[in-house]
Design a protein around this motif. Sequence first.
Motif, PDB file in Angstrom:
ATOM      1  N   UNK A  76       0.827  -1.218   0.000  1.00 51.10           N
ATOM      2  CA  UNK A  76       0.000   0.000   0.000  1.00 51.10           C
ATOM      3  C   UNK A  76       0.862   1.270   0.000  1.00 51.10           C
ATOM      4  N   UNK A  77       2.167   1.134   0.291  1.00 47.74           N
ATOM      5  CA  UNK A  77       3.057   2.304   0.297  1.00 47.74           C
ATOM      6  C   UNK A  77       3.810   2.489  -1.022  1.00 47.74           C
ATOM      7  N   UNK A  78       3.645   1.540  -1.955  1.00 43.41           N
ATOM      8  CA  UNK A  78       4.450   1.584  -3.178  1.00 43.41           C
ATOM      9  C   UNK A  78       4.267   2.904  -3.937  1.00 43.41           C
ATOM     10  N   UNK A  79       3.001   3.293  -4.152  1.00 45.08           N
ATOM     11  CA  UNK A  79       2.772   4.469  -5.008  1.00 45.08           C
ATOM     12  C   UNK A  79       3.349   5.737  -4.395  1.00 45.08           C
ATOM     13  N   UNK A  80       3.056   5.954  -3.118  1.00 44.96           N
ATOM     14  CA  UNK A  80       3.502   7.196  -2.461  1.00 44.96           C
ATOM     15  C   UNK A  80       5.036   7.327  -2.526  1.00 44.96           C
ATOM     16  N   UNK A  81       5.723   6.233  -2.171  1.00 36.57           N
ATOM     17  CA  UNK A  81       7.192   6.326  -2.106  1.00 36.57           C
ATOM     18  C   UNK A  81       7.787   6.338  -3.516  1.00 36.57           C
ATOM     19  N   UNK A  82       7.214   5.508  -4.415  1.00 41.22           N
ATOM     20  CA  UNK A  82       7.746   5.448  -5.787  1.00 41.22           C
ATOM     21  C   UNK A  82       7.572   6.776  -6.506  1.00 41.22           C
ATOM     22  N   UNK A  83       6.442   7.451  -6.300  1.00 37.85           N
ATOM     23  CA  UNK A  83       6.279   8.720  -7.023  1.00 37.85           C
ATOM     24  C   UNK A  83       7.255   9.757  -6.485  1.00 37.85           C
ATOM     25  N   UNK A  84       7.561   9.714  -5.187  1.00 38.73           N
ATOM     26  CA  UNK A  84       8.556  10.651  -4.636  1.00 38.73           C
ATOM     27  C   UNK A  84       9.938  10.363  -5.240  1.00 38.73           C
ATOM     28  N   UNK A  85      10.283   9.083  -5.351  1.00 40.55           N
ATOM     29  CA  UNK A  85      11.605   8.715  -5.900  1.00 40.55           C
ATOM     30  C   UNK A  85      11.721   9.149  -7.362  1.00 40.55           C
ATOM     31  N   UNK A  86      10.718   8.810  -8.165  1.00 42.66           N
ATOM     32  CA  UNK A  86      10.794   9.157  -9.600  1.00 42.66           C
ATOM     33  C   UNK A  86      10.819  10.676  -9.785  1.00 42.66           C
ATOM     34  N   UNK A  87      10.039  11.391  -8.980  1.00 41.18           N
ATOM     35  CA  UNK A  87      10.024  12.856  -9.101  1.00 41.18           C
ATOM     36  C   UNK A  87      11.389  13.442  -8.786  1.00 41.18           C
TER      37      UNK A  87
END
Length: 347
Positions: A76-87
């Motif tokens: 459930x944390x994948x999207x939040x953390x992944x979008x921060x990393x890619x950004x």
Amino acid sequence: MSSLRFGLIGFGAWGKCHANAIAKTEGAELVAIAARSESTCADARTAYPEASVTSNFGEIVGRDDIDVVDIVVPSYLHFEIASAVLSSGKHLLLEKPMCLSVEHCDELIRLAKQRGVLLAIGHELRLSSLWGQVKTMIDDGFLGDPRYALVELSRKPYRVGADGWRYDIDRVGNWILEEPIHFFDLARWYLSSNGEPQSIFASASSKQPDHPELQDNFSAIMQFSGGAYAVISQTLSMFEHHQTVKVTGTKGSLWAGWSGAMDRTRRPDFFLRAGSGDEVQDIPIEKITGEVFELEDQMEMLVQAARDGRPLQTTGEDGKWSVAMCLAAQRSVDRGQPVAMSDVLSS
Ligand SMILES: NC(=O)C1=CN([C@@H]2O[C@H](COP(=O)(O)OP(=O)(O)OC[C@H]3O[C@@H](n4cnc5c(N)ncnc54)[C@H](OP(=O)(O)O)[C@@H]3O)[C@@H](O)[C@H]2O)C=CC1
Ligand SMILES: O=C1CO[C@H](CO)[C@@H](O)[C@@H]1O
């Protein structure tokens, strides 16, 4: 040549295997680790004294001396953390399931393109010498036209996970996204000459009266546009870990198996047999296979992709398809009817 610098977010059961794989990979250096609790951070400091350890993943995202971030946190944390990393403009290795919705997968693909960075998803079975040899023989025409695939797993129950996330439907998404997701990915890969999956019809049952939503037994039929179909089946009510793949075509057939005391064993048994008419041969698999070995190959894949521009074998597009197939399957279980992939991909 200087090493590719990795930051790892998540240091649980599988995150520790990622750390070990990064540490073993030539050309990779593990420079930072993030976990949630103080006790896990303390474990990480002991195991990797040369890495900096934090309970705030934002510190890793904010550093400009890290090339690749590897995310191995509850789904459930994948999207939040992944979008921060890619950004932040870093390359990303994100564990499966890519996200819990198709919209979130699309957003990560968009961000990776916009920032010009790599986005790899943890579908490591595609790097296996065994499951890869099945694919090679299909592509070389051994089967003729592939018409049918069975991917089946019988295993012991899932681990609970830190803070019980894997047994909480809101945090895990559903149990199809946990392990059958790998088998949907394999079946789609094997039957790719039949086009994309068109629809999925699935059933599931739970052995837990208080938790009917956590479905231990699961089976699905996926229909491809070219007329082939695949059966995906899994039970979590077994012992050990035993996976079977059977693929048949107009000319030949393949039967592969992998068994271990558990999924992460370093001492598995595995085989591949190939049939053509009455002739049956054992196909030697020289390189040992299993998820802990493929994890190491996955790190090497990232190093080569970042350094030499080699293509990724586990892409964001494939990660998105895998999530979509699992969501279609869960919708089919819930409604008792087949679900068209176009409905899930467009909703
Ligand atoms: N490709 C594959 O074959 C496999 C994939 N997976 C996937 O990997 C992911 C992790 O699974 P697994 O290791 O089994 O889970 P665990 O529950 O064992 O570990 C989760 C880790 O994430 C950490 N964490 C939680 N929240 C945060 C946060 N906000 N910031 C930093 N760290 C955090 C936890 O910290 P703490 O310990 O402090 O609570 C823990 O270390 C899942 O998405 C799972 O589906 C898992 C197994 C195999
Ligand atoms: O491959 C896997 C092994 O099992 C885990 C659950 O215990 C899954 O999360 C994972 O995808």
